[in-house]
Design a protein around this motif. Structure first.
Motif, mmCIF file in Angstrom:
data_model
loop_
_atom_site.group_PDB
_atom_site.id
_atom_site.type_symbol
_atom_site.label_atom_id
_atom_site.label_comp_id
_atom_site.label_asym_id
_atom_site.label_seq_id
_atom_site.Cartn_x
_atom_site.Cartn_y
_atom_site.Cartn_z
ATOM 1 N N ALA A 127 0.794 -1.108 0.077
ATOM 2 C CA ALA A 127 -0.073 0.105 0.028
ATOM 3 C C ALA A 127 0.782 1.204 0.045
ATOM 4 O O ALA A 127 0.551 2.227 -0.616
ATOM 5 N N LEU A 128 2.085 1.415 0.768
ATOM 6 C CA LEU A 128 2.777 2.326 0.994
ATOM 7 C C LEU A 128 3.680 2.644 -0.283
ATOM 8 O O LEU A 128 3.615 3.877 -0.875
ATOM 9 N N LEU A 129 4.081 1.617 -0.952
ATOM 10 C CA LEU A 129 4.776 1.729 -2.350
ATOM 11 C C LEU A 129 4.001 2.239 -3.252
ATOM 12 O O LEU A 129 4.261 2.969 -4.332
ATOM 13 N N ASP A 130 2.486 1.699 -3.230
ATOM 14 C CA ASP A 130 1.637 1.965 -4.430
ATOM 15 C C ASP A 130 1.265 3.481 -4.262
ATOM 16 O O ASP A 130 1.286 4.312 -5.317
ATOM 17 N N GLN A 131 1.155 4.019 -2.721
ATOM 18 C CA GLN A 131 0.800 5.491 -2.623
ATOM 19 C C GLN A 131 2.072 6.310 -3.162
ATOM 20 O O GLN A 131 1.962 7.379 -3.796
ATOM 21 N N GLN A 132 3.414 5.944 -2.954
ATOM 22 C CA GLN A 132 4.612 6.818 -3.155
ATOM 23 C C GLN A 132 4.661 6.539 -4.738
ATOM 24 O O GLN A 132 5.018 7.450 -5.426
ATOM 25 N N TYR A 133 4.603 5.258 -5.378
ATOM 26 C CA TYR A 133 5.079 5.313 -6.703
ATOM 27 C C TYR A 133 4.048 5.103 -7.873
ATOM 28 O O TYR A 133 4.571 4.936 -9.026
ATOM 29 N N GLY A 134 2.717 4.654 -7.542
ATOM 30 C CA GLY A 134 1.792 4.241 -8.290
ATOM 31 C C GLY A 134 1.390 5.271 -9.450
ATOM 32 O O GLY A 134 1.564 4.868 -10.465
ATOM 33 N N SER A 135 1.456 6.529 -9.067
ATOM 34 C CA SER A 135 1.282 7.664 -10.228
ATOM 35 C C SER A 135 2.485 7.813 -11.112
ATOM 36 O O SER A 135 2.420 8.439 -12.025
ATOM 37 N N SER A 136 3.647 7.372 -10.709
ATOM 38 C CA SER A 136 4.783 7.231 -11.446
ATOM 39 C C SER A 136 4.787 6.255 -12.655
ATOM 40 O O SER A 136 5.531 5.855 -13.374
ATOM 41 N N GLY A 137 3.653 5.216 -12.553
ATOM 42 C CA GLY A 137 3.428 4.076 -13.335
ATOM 43 C C GLY A 137 4.257 2.861 -12.827
ATOM 44 O O GLY A 137 4.342 1.849 -13.599
ATOM 45 N N VAL A 138 4.528 2.676 -11.366
ATOM 46 C CA VAL A 138 5.129 1.390 -10.980
ATOM 47 C C VAL A 138 3.865 0.754 -10.275
ATOM 48 O O VAL A 138 3.138 1.150 -9.535
ATOM 49 N N HIS A 139 3.524 -0.416 -10.758
ATOM 50 C CA HIS A 139 2.774 -1.312 -10.392
ATOM 51 C C HIS A 139 3.157 -2.291 -9.511
ATOM 52 O O HIS A 139 3.919 -3.270 -9.539
ATOM 53 N N VAL A 140 2.517 -1.879 -8.073
ATOM 54 C CA VAL A 140 2.798 -2.691 -6.863
ATOM 55 C C VAL A 140 1.919 -3.702 -6.554
ATOM 56 O O VAL A 140 0.643 -3.184 -6.212
ATOM 57 N N ALA A 141 2.398 -4.960 -6.280
ATOM 58 C CA ALA A 141 1.019 -5.843 -5.898
ATOM 59 C C ALA A 141 1.647 -6.907 -5.161
ATOM 60 O O ALA A 141 2.945 -7.421 -5.173
#
Length: 73
Positions: free
Chosen positions: A15-29
Motif C-alpha cells: 500500500a505504501l509503495l503504491d501510494q508513493q510510486y503508483g502515480s509514476s507508473g509503478v504497479h505494486v502488488a
C-alpha cells in the motif's frame, strides 16, 4: 500468529509503495498463496504464475494490489 503479522507487513508495504510510486507508473502488488506449493496439486507453480501474469498485463486503470491463489475452483 507470526505468519499473519508478516502478511500484514507485506500488505502495508504494498500500500505504501503504491501510494508513493503508483502515480509514476509503478504497479505494486502481492500474490498470496493459501496452501503448500507443489506441482500437480491445487497449488501448482504454473497456476500460481498466472496470477503474476494477470497482474503484469492489467491495464493501468484496473491495477490490483493483491491477488489470492486459494487453489483451483
Amino acid at each position: 500468529m507470526s505468519l499473519s503479522l508478516g502478511k500484514a507487513g507485506v500488505r502495508t508495504l504494498v500500500a505504501l509503495l503504491d501510494q508513493q510510486y503508483g502515480s509514476s507508473g509503478v504497479h505494486v502488488a502481492s500474490v498470496t498463496v493459501d496452501g503448500p506449493v507443489a506441482p500437480g496439486t491445487d497449488f501448482d507453480p504454473d497456476d500460481i504464475a498466472e496470477h503474476y501474469w494477470q497482474l503484469h498485463t492489467q491495464p493501468r486503470p484496473l491495477w490490483d494490489r493483491e491477488a489470492l491463489h486459494a487453489g483451483r475452483s
